[in-house]
Scaffold this motif. Sequence first.
Motif, PDB file in Angstrom:
ATOM      1  N   LYS A 149      93.049  53.360  43.825  1.00 18.33           N
ATOM      2  CA  LYS A 149      93.884  52.442  44.605  1.00 18.33           C
ATOM      3  C   LYS A 149      93.467  52.452  46.078  1.00 18.33           C
ATOM      4  O   LYS A 149      93.402  51.403  46.734  1.00 18.33           O
TER       5      LYS A 149
ATOM      6  N   LYS B 131      93.293  60.417  40.086  1.00 20.30           N
ATOM      7  CA  LYS B 131      92.208  59.457  39.951  1.00 20.30           C
ATOM      8  C   LYS B 131      92.705  58.044  40.236  1.00 20.30           C
ATOM      9  O   LYS B 131      92.051  57.282  40.956  1.00 20.30           O
ATOM     10  N   ASP B 132      93.848  57.713  39.682  1.00 17.22           N
ATOM     11  CA  ASP B 132      94.420  56.383  39.909  1.00 17.22           C
ATOM     12  C   ASP B 132      94.722  56.155  41.388  1.00 17.22           C
ATOM     13  O   ASP B 132      94.522  55.056  41.911  1.00 17.22           O
TER      14      ASP B 132
ATOM     15  N   LYS C  31      85.634  54.652  38.677  1.00 16.26           N
ATOM     16  CA  LYS C  31      86.325  53.890  37.640  1.00 16.26           C
ATOM     17  C   LYS C  31      85.456  53.632  36.408  1.00 16.26           C
ATOM     18  O   LYS C  31      85.949  53.670  35.277  1.00 16.26           O
TER      19      LYS C  31
ATOM     20  N   ALA D 110      94.877  62.470  35.966  1.00 20.27           N
ATOM     21  CA  ALA D 110      94.800  61.013  35.832  1.00 20.27           C
ATOM     22  C   ALA D 110      95.513  60.340  36.997  1.00 20.27           C
ATOM     23  O   ALA D 110      95.081  59.303  37.493  1.00 20.27           O
ATOM     24  N   GLU D 111      96.592  60.967  37.460  1.00 20.80           N
ATOM     25  CA  GLU D 111      97.348  60.403  38.574  1.00 20.80           C
ATOM     26  C   GLU D 111      96.528  60.429  39.860  1.00 20.80           C
ATOM     27  O   GLU D 111      96.523  59.476  40.634  1.00 20.80           O
TER      28      GLU D 111
END
Length: 230
Positions: free
Chosen positions: A47, A42-43, A109, A39-40
């Motif tokens: 960004k 992907k975030d 997203k 998840a990190e």
Amino acid sequence: MRNFLLVVILFLNILILNSTNLKSNTIFEVTLPTIVVTAENKDLKIKQLVDSINKIDIKNLRTITFNFDTSIIFNYLPALKSKKLRNYQLKNYNAIVKMKPVWDYLELKYDIPNFISISFWIEETGYGKSRLFQNHNNLGGIKSRTEKGSFKAKDDHGDELCFFRTYNLLLKGIDDWAKVLLQDRYMNKITKPDNYENWIKAYKRGGYWSSDQGVYNRIKHIKDLNLDKL
């Protein structure tokens, strides 16, 4: 003597076995993917895409220089490599390439496939030429029920004035468009997620547009550019 030979053979077999295992393990370690999707991660990627989107100059998407490097287009859209493109076509396809962070953002997203976002954007904005897109960051002809935060313009048929939403940032227009594309009245009608024609027809059945021409045009864009292979 015989026992000695047996011991030697056994020792050699052990060496060969260990050597084989070592090679096997080495190959395995080399080919095993080392990047774990989290998840990190992907975030972070989202960004990075947002940063790239904020740098897009939508009013100059179709601008090309005299010595324009066409490989930029062909690398992203290989289906065009065998075609002799005219200047206006180069401008159109260059606009698609410059918008790549947008397509990647929508897919990462919101899980919106490239073949949907690109084919719809081509139809809605004319490869980024529309006033609605360039002046108001509205990618999908999104209408508004109120005059606040909107502007008046004629609809697709050119016979009725409507309120269209206006956004101060491209990213806001993108996020709002994604919410429209993902409405249940369209998603619930998709029966074959891997079939782009099924996707396009689901939007027509859901009322995104009413004419068969809208289906034909979007499918043609996908086929001509191999958008389902991106």
